[in-house]
Design an enzyme around this catalytic site. Structure first.
Site, short mmCIF file in Angstrom:
data_model
loop_
_atom_site.label_atom_id
_atom_site.label_comp_id
_atom_site.label_asym_id
_atom_site.label_seq_id
_atom_site.Cartn_x
_atom_site.Cartn_y
_atom_site.Cartn_z
N ASN A 47 78.16 67.82 -2.40
CA ASN A 47 77.95 69.01 -3.22
C ASN A 47 79.20 69.36 -4.02
O ASN A 47 79.16 69.66 -5.21
CB ASN A 47 77.57 70.21 -2.35
CG ASN A 47 76.13 70.21 -1.90
OD1 ASN A 47 75.33 69.40 -2.36
ND2 ASN A 47 75.79 71.11 -1.01
N ARG A 381 62.64 63.56 -11.91
CA ARG A 381 63.31 62.63 -11.00
C ARG A 381 62.22 61.94 -10.18
O ARG A 381 61.36 62.60 -9.62
CB ARG A 381 64.27 63.34 -10.04
CG ARG A 381 65.40 64.12 -10.70
CD ARG A 381 66.34 64.67 -9.65
NE ARG A 381 67.20 65.70 -10.17
CZ ARG A 381 68.36 65.49 -10.79
NH1 ARG A 381 68.77 64.25 -10.97
NH2 ARG A 381 69.09 66.50 -11.23
N ARG A 411 70.26 65.07 -14.61
CA ARG A 411 71.66 64.80 -14.28
C ARG A 411 71.81 63.81 -13.12
O ARG A 411 71.23 63.98 -12.06
CB ARG A 411 72.36 66.12 -13.94
CG ARG A 411 73.86 65.97 -13.69
CD ARG A 411 74.47 67.33 -13.46
NE ARG A 411 74.47 68.13 -14.67
CZ ARG A 411 74.35 69.47 -14.68
NH1 ARG A 411 74.20 70.12 -13.56
NH2 ARG A 411 74.39 70.12 -15.82
N HIS A 441 61.80 69.98 -17.44
CA HIS A 441 62.02 70.14 -16.01
C HIS A 441 60.72 70.43 -15.26
O HIS A 441 60.68 70.43 -14.04
CB HIS A 441 63.04 71.26 -15.78
CG HIS A 441 63.49 71.42 -14.37
ND1 HIS A 441 63.14 72.52 -13.59
CD2 HIS A 441 64.25 70.64 -13.58
CE1 HIS A 441 63.67 72.39 -12.40
NE2 HIS A 441 64.35 71.27 -12.35
N TYR A 474 62.72 68.47 0.98
CA TYR A 474 62.69 69.68 0.16
C TYR A 474 61.40 70.45 0.44
O TYR A 474 60.33 69.85 0.51
CB TYR A 474 62.72 69.35 -1.33
CG TYR A 474 64.03 68.82 -1.87
CD1 TYR A 474 65.03 68.33 -1.04
CD2 TYR A 474 64.26 68.80 -3.24
CE1 TYR A 474 66.21 67.84 -1.55
CE2 TYR A 474 65.44 68.31 -3.77
CZ TYR A 474 66.42 67.83 -2.92
OH TYR A 474 67.58 67.34 -3.44
N ARG A 570 68.26 80.77 -2.27
CA ARG A 570 69.00 79.81 -1.45
C ARG A 570 70.45 79.66 -1.90
O ARG A 570 71.36 79.62 -1.10
CB ARG A 570 68.33 78.44 -1.49
CG ARG A 570 68.97 77.43 -0.53
CD ARG A 570 68.56 76.00 -0.86
NE ARG A 570 69.35 75.45 -1.96
CZ ARG A 570 68.85 74.90 -3.06
NH1 ARG A 570 67.56 74.88 -3.25
NH2 ARG A 570 69.64 74.42 -3.99
N HIS A 598 63.41 74.79 -1.76
CA HIS A 598 63.34 74.41 -3.17
C HIS A 598 62.19 75.09 -3.91
O HIS A 598 62.15 75.08 -5.15
CB HIS A 598 63.20 72.88 -3.27
CG HIS A 598 63.45 72.32 -4.62
ND1 HIS A 598 62.45 71.82 -5.43
CD2 HIS A 598 64.60 72.16 -5.32
CE1 HIS A 598 62.96 71.37 -6.55
NE2 HIS A 598 64.27 71.57 -6.52
#
Length: 714
Positions: A47, A381, A411, A441, A474, A570, A598
């Site tokens: 992270n 993704r 990313r 997204h 997730y 979160r 998530h």
């Protein structure tokens, strides 16, 4: 718009560091299984890598460009960097304590050890010597630094050994660099079960083989972090987006260094040599690195590699495995998934509900069903050679029209997505890439099917990526529906993504950057109007991050009007709860635990006629203004009890929950003498948390026309 009062907002970057501190706390927490704690330490490290590559690098670039704009909290880029440096220094001290004083001793008690070369006996050293000569030495390339050999390029996040080499023949001392290869295991076994030596120590013990005839004066590991974001702001509309992203992905290998990690015990002379040489490699327009940009670690750098240890097959030291269940609506193998969706909307909760038995099954069935005419979906993704990609290629080969919107700017997944885009195109799939400056997204799929009564559209809308790997860890919601309005909205959305369109109005969906900000603001303000009219005002919002200053201002106004607001955030939260007269009625809780929270869920009481939305967007400027996002209403009220129970479970948590205070600090809840309420443990028992909560037996059942506000206060 009124002037912003900077005292009402927390800094985004410092809030993120506070989130990563909560991740690090999980590594300390003895209530977690030992190898799971090692996993959290690894996640904390990776992270922080991304934070430096993107956020810190971005601040440095703002300073270099003379950018004067500051966020709502009022801190300039320079002030933010100074605060980050101070906070990271404290976090690194906590990281060292966690690894060396807590985890490694506890691992040793269970027969798992990370040893140094000095710990090995002669037989063990011979084992390592043989491994070095046969497996390591042929791979290594020592790189000298002298007038004939400039300082070598150091790749981003690679682990290196800096070596101070003295030539006894000339009396000259030089610097050399040896890259620790990623192609070899970081943790080298030497004969004892679950005992390892770090690869860099194996190399360090054999430097004489790399520099024969030289005297090794000193050596130490170091690591650099480079800027790694993409910038596509200068592109013209006619530019090739795919080619531009490929070029930028290549060029960022040589971007400026934003962090140098060194062992805190590195010799001063060697430390100065490393910093001086890295400075020589910096682009002239970038700010110089200083001592404050050297981050001191313990002897081990790149703790992300601890993930390998965390996944060792030692069941008693890990969380017990769980098997995702097939959603009840999809268990009847005699009926098609289209029959099930047509009968009623289906809401799933991953990872507790099986991703393969729902999402992948939906797409595979669509590919093989002769009545399906077209499949359209977005991919932000995805993972490896997945069922989803195979379903799309199979559908195209069967002659169906398949259109996929692949986000090339996801990313750190740019290379992966470029490869999948070309694979899909090779099978005849229509692939679109979106537009510069506007990431796609949203997580949506649309299936067009010919049926006896005409053409029908089936849709899937999710809060998580179409990625089978992240779907295991997730927490995300997904909705399958044949609702004609949602199908029509998605048709308009896909037409705007693949063609030319300025579609601004949608029937049911909240779509960014078109109508989402406006609709959320209207719904927050509506709750405030209810409260001002002496009617119940209630908002519960669950998301990853809350940053948008404008929406935060509306939440403050709603709180002052008397709206009861619970925020389950979160990660980053820039809102300050509990400020007298400003945010007295706002509470913020963060859930950090076994699964990464998530899902984005938005509940509005609406004077007893509750509305629930979910989807891909957080409440951040980028989600509202710079991304294509979809938030969908859950129209089927029979599904509301599940979502309400999930929210109630999060709010009742006293094991994984952290309360945010107005000063930006977080305090973890403690059960004390009360029964433990752990969100993830309850969701493992029931994917929606539907069960009696201690002290609130009536929360378990959701009664018709009863709002979440009434159930929680019951």
């Amino acid at each position: 718009m009124p002037a912003i009062d900077t005292s009402l907002y927390l800094n985004r970057e410092l809030s993120w560091l506070a989130f990563n501190a909560r991740v690090l706390h999980e590594a300390f927490d003895a209530r977690n299984q030992l190898l799971e704690r090692v996993k959290f330490l690894s996640i904390f490290s990776t992270n922080l890598d991304e934070f430096y590559m993107v956020r810190v690098a971005g601040l440095r670039r703002q300073i270099a460009a003379g950018v004067q704009q500051v966020p709502a909290d009022g801190l300039t880029p320079s002030q933010q960097l100074d605060a980050i440096t101070e906070h990271v220094a404290n976090l690194m001290e906590q990281q060292r304590k966690c690894l060396y004083e807590v985890l490694l001793p506890e691992l040793a008690q269970h027969g798992i050890e990370l040893n140094s070369m000095s710990d090995l006996d002669e037989t063990e050293r011979q084992h390592i010597n043989a491994f070095f000569e046969s497996q390591v030495f042929p791979v290594l390339t020592p790189l000298a630094v002298d007038p004939g050999h400039p300082f070598p390029y150091i790749s981003n996040l690679s682990l290196s050994i800096a070596v101070q080499v003295h030539d006894p023949a000339t009396g000259v001392t030089r610097l050399a660099r040896v890259k620790v290869p990623k192609s070899l295991p970081r943790w080298v076994p030497f004969g004892k079960e679950n005992h390892f030596v770090p690869l860099e120590q194996v190399i360090g013990a054999h430097l004489d083989a790399l520099f024969p005839g030289m005297e090794i004066r000193a050596f130490s590991t170091f690591r650099v972090t480079r800027y790694a974001d993409l910038e596509l702001t200068d592109m013209d509309e006619d530019d090739d987006l795919l080619a531009e992203i490929e070029e930028q992905v290549f060029q960022r290998r040589f971007a400026e260094v934003v962090r140098v990690e060194v062992d805190r015990d590195i010799p001063r002379e060697l430390r100065d040599l490393i910093l001086a040489e890295v400075l020589e490699d910096q682009p002239p327009e970038m700010p110089n690195l200083t001592e404050s940009d050297l981050v001191e670690t313990g002897p081990l750098l790149d703790l992300g590699d601890l993930m390998w240890l965390a996944t060792m097959n030692i069941p008693e030291l890990r969380d017990p495995p769980f098997i995702p269940v097939t959603p009840p609506e999809l268990r009847d193998q005699s009926r098609s998934i289209f029959d099930a969706i047509r009968e009623s909307d289906i809401l799933v909760h991953h990872p507790f509900d099986s991703f393969s038995a729902s999402v992948e099954h939906f797409l595979t069935a669509s590919a093989r069903d002769p009545n399906v005419l077209a499949i359209k979906m977005t991919l932000y993704r995805t993972s490896g050679d997945t069922e989803i990609v195979r379903a799309l290629t199979e559908a195209a080969q069967r002659g169906k029209q398949v259109a996929v919107m692949i986000e090339l700017q996801a990313r750190f997944d740019e290379v992966n997505n470029i490869a999948w885009a070309r694979t899909l195109e090779g099978f005849g799939v229509h692939v679109a890439y979106g537009l510069p400056g506007l990431k796609t997204h949203t997580k949506t799929a649309l299936v067009v099917r010919k049926e006896p009564d005409g053409i029908r559209r089936y849709a899937h809308i999710g809060s998580g990526n179409y990625n089978s790997q992240t779907a295991r860890v997730y927490t995300d919601l997904g909705l399958f529906t044949a609702d004609p309005s949602i199908g029509a909205d998605l048709t308009d959305l896909f037409n705007s993504l693949t063609g030319f369109s300025r579609q601004n109005s949608f029937r049911n969906l909240l779509v960014a950057p078109r109508n989402m900000r406006q609709r959320f603001t209207e719904m927050v303000d509506r709750e405030a109007e209810h409260a001002r009219g002496s009617r119940p005002g209630r908002i519960i919002a669950k998301m990853n991050s809350l940053v948008d200053p404008e929406l935060i201002r509306h939440l403050y106004e709603a709180s002052q009007a008397g709206v009861n607001i619970d925020l389950i955030v979160r990660g980053i939260c820039c809102l300050r709860p509990g400020i007298p007269g400003i945010s007295d009625n706002i509470k913020v809780v963060s859930i950090v635990g076994r699964f990464l929270e998530h899902s984005r869920i938005y509940y509005f009481g609406n004077d007893g006629n509750e509305e629930i939305y979910f989807g891909s967007a957080d409440w951040m400027p980028r989600n509202f203004d710079r991304r294509v996002e979809v938030i969908a209403p859950i129209e089927n009220r029979q599904l509301h009890p599940r979502v309400c129970s999930l929210l109630e479970t999060c709010l009742a948590d006293n094991r994984q929950a952290w309360d945010l205070h107005s000063d930006g600090s977080y305090a973890q809840r403690k059960p004390g003498a009360n029964p433990v309420v752990s969100t993830h443990e309850r969701l493992l028992q029931n994917s929606w948390g539907i069960m009696a909560l201690p002290g609130a037996e009536d929360i378990r059942l959701v009664k018709e026309k009863t709002t979440v506000a009434e159930r929680i206060t019951a």
